[in-house]
Scaffold this motif. Structure first.
Motif, short mmCIF file in Angstrom:
data_model
loop_
_atom_site.label_atom_id
_atom_site.label_comp_id
_atom_site.label_asym_id
_atom_site.label_seq_id
_atom_site.Cartn_x
_atom_site.Cartn_y
_atom_site.Cartn_z
N PHE A 269 12.79 2.24 2.27
CA PHE A 269 11.46 1.67 1.53
C PHE A 269 10.74 3.18 1.17
O PHE A 269 10.34 3.50 -0.01
CB PHE A 269 11.13 0.71 1.99
N TYR A 273 10.46 4.48 -2.70
CA TYR A 273 8.49 4.35 -4.07
C TYR A 273 9.08 5.76 -4.49
O TYR A 273 8.33 5.76 -5.33
CB TYR A 273 7.77 4.66 -2.48
N THR A 277 8.14 5.41 -8.97
CA THR A 277 7.75 6.83 -9.25
C THR A 277 8.04 7.54 -10.24
O THR A 277 7.43 7.86 -11.28
CB THR A 277 7.03 7.29 -8.12
N ALA A 402 9.90 -1.82 -2.92
CA ALA A 402 9.34 -0.30 -2.79
C ALA A 402 9.00 -0.22 -4.89
O ALA A 402 8.62 0.47 -5.21
CB ALA A 402 9.84 0.86 -2.46
N ALA A 406 6.04 0.95 -6.33
CA ALA A 406 5.93 1.62 -6.80
C ALA A 406 5.45 1.58 -8.45
O ALA A 406 3.75 2.61 -8.14
CB ALA A 406 7.02 2.80 -6.75
N VAL A 428 2.88 8.26 -2.90
CA VAL A 428 4.48 8.32 -2.96
C VAL A 428 4.32 9.50 -1.31
O VAL A 428 5.70 9.40 -0.71
CB VAL A 428 4.82 9.35 -3.89
N ALA A 431 4.72 7.24 2.02
CA ALA A 431 5.81 6.69 2.10
C ALA A 431 6.82 7.19 2.17
O ALA A 431 7.24 7.12 3.27
CB ALA A 431 6.01 5.58 0.51
#
Length: 460
Positions: A269, A273, A277, A402, A406, A428, A431
């Motif tokens: 995850f 993420y 992003t 994610a 994200a 971010v 995560a």
């Protein structure tokens, strides 16, 4: 110890078999992955280069439309991978590609936020199961001790999508009005969607589900490969109850009740993420350079700048995968990249210049791609058969959560902070730090022991 002629012969057969599988199958499946990732991330190129303005999207709406893809993907992720296990990779992967290609082409004519969101949702449904299916397919052809190298080569397709795809998307979008009056971003969607349909048809005829059914392996190579894979599956099934393959509901139960599967899902995850992003907001960050640093870039230039972080990422991915192949997977191969990414990604927006910003993002990209292909060798250490299909799909499902969170959370935070992305980048980083801590926790508990992987001797 003296190497006998029989041992040398066996080594030559193994080397030859793996080389043929690598040459015949890995590049083909990697091209499928290249097209897959390009189609799902094409919205990242289109958004700040005409689509957001033409459709009147806010940052949160753009983030939601980007992320809703993963909701559709999640709904059919596990069932799709179970269907692949039942019907075979050739049929199912080809079906997935043709379906998603058709949906991808339809983005050419989207005219509203609602249409965009529904099409992204449909694209997720169409693509469901492709990535875990491809991972499972390669694991059915490559024994565990060769798998890090194979998955590393396969995973090269993802950074290459940005290295090649970003400038390509930029170039396609310069053809504004050149094809039936389509805006540049619409023309780009059309041209990246069509290859998926074509590749799906080719895959139907090219892929083979069983090493025993191919003529490009010699009898000795087929015998070695099938016996090696069969022995590996038997060893997994006999070691403890979590390695039993099972069928249907039993396989699902094994996957859903194994703590290691859930821990790996948390680790994945964090990496995903960070990955998405970058995929959806890096073009936006580059677009913001004009206001922040009084710079101006054309569409092709933006595409080239978007590609920069992924060049070192591809090199690092390859080198780390080779190191893991020769020395075995260790905890630090996952934990260190996660920590490095957690630190570098928020620093990017405090860098003070376009060059330093891209440099920090490059470090983040290197961190993500250094870990991902090696991460995927972990689930198949303790799961096999239908349970492996379900477990891999479950882990990937969390990654897709994610993928939804994200872009949506990043867009929402950006709107709430007047276009500022700094807070979103700290999220971010958090995560990815969670991924690091979870991997360290697994290693200390002994629930996942990466060191148990058998390294491949140099030259194999």
């Amino acid at each position: 110890m003296t190497t006998t002629s029989s041992d040398q012969s066996q080594s030559d057969v193994a080397k030859s078999a793996i080389k043929k599988v690598t040459v015949r199958l890995v590049p083909f499946v990697a091209v499928m992955f290249f097209i897959n990732y390009l189609d799902r991330s094409a919205i990242g190129f289109a958004g700040p280069n005409g689509m957001e303005a033409d459709l009147g999207l806010t940052a949160a709406q753009y983030g939601f439309a980007s992320g809703i893809f993963f909701v559709g993907y999640i709904l059919l992720e596990v069932p799709s991978n179970m269907a692949l296990h039942k019907f075979g990779a050739r049929v199912w992967l080809a079906r997935i590609m043709i379906t998603w290609g058709i949906v991808a082409v339809l983005f050419t004519w989207v005219n509203s936020y609602a249409q965009l969101s529904w099409l992204r949702f449909a694209l997720g449904i169409a693509e469901a199961g492709f990535f875990p299916g491809a991972i499972l397919y390669l694991s059915l052809w490559v024994p565990a001790r060769y798998r890090a190298r194979t998955l590393g080569l396969f995973y090269l397709a993802q950074p290459l999508t940005s290295i090649i795809g970003a400038p390509l998307a930029g170039w396609l979008m310069t053809h504004d009005g050149a094809f039936f009056g389509l805006e540049g971003w619409r023309f780009m969607f059309l041209m990246v969607g069509l290859p998926a349909v074509i590749m799906g048809v080719v895959a139907w005829f090219y892929l083979v589900d069983d090493p025993n059914k191919v003529k490009w392996l010699t009898p000795a190579e087929r015998e070695w490969l099938t016996s090696e894979l069969a022995a590996e599956a038997k060893d997994k099934a006999g070691a403890d109850s979590t390695k039993e393959s099972g069928h249907g509901l039993a396989a699902l139960k094994t996957a859903f009740t194994t703590p290691r599967v859930w821990a790996l899902a948390v680790i994945y995850f964090g990496f995903i993420y960070g990955l998405y992003t970058l995929a959806f907001f890096l073009p936006t960050i580059i677009g913001d350079f004009a206001e922040q640093y009084d710079t101006s870039f054309g569409l092709v230039q933006k595409g080239l700048i978007t590609a920069i972080p992924y060049v070192p990422a591809a090199i690092v991915l390859y080198l780390v995968s080779q190191h893991v192949t020769r020395n075995g997977l260790k905890t630090y191969h996952i934990a260190v990249p996660a920590f490095t990414g957690a630190v570098s990604v928020p620093l990017a927006l405090f860098a003070g210049s376009p060059a330093l910003t891209i440099a920090c993002i490059a470090v983040t990209a290197c961190s993500i791609f250094a870990a991902l292909p090696n991460f995927w060798t972990l689930p198949t250490q303790f799961l096999t058969g239908a349970a492996a299909a379900a477990g891999i799909a479950l882990i990937n499902t969390w990654g897709n959560l994610a993928g939804f969170a994200a872009p949506y959370v990043t867009g929402w935070i950006r709107d709430a902070n007047d276009g500022d992305l700094k807070l979103a980048m700290f999220v971010v980083g958090a995560a990815m730090l969670l991924s690091c801590l979870t991997m360290l926790g697994l290693a200390r508990s002994g629930r996942v022991d990466p060191a148990e992987r058998v390294p491949v001797q140099a030259g194999h």
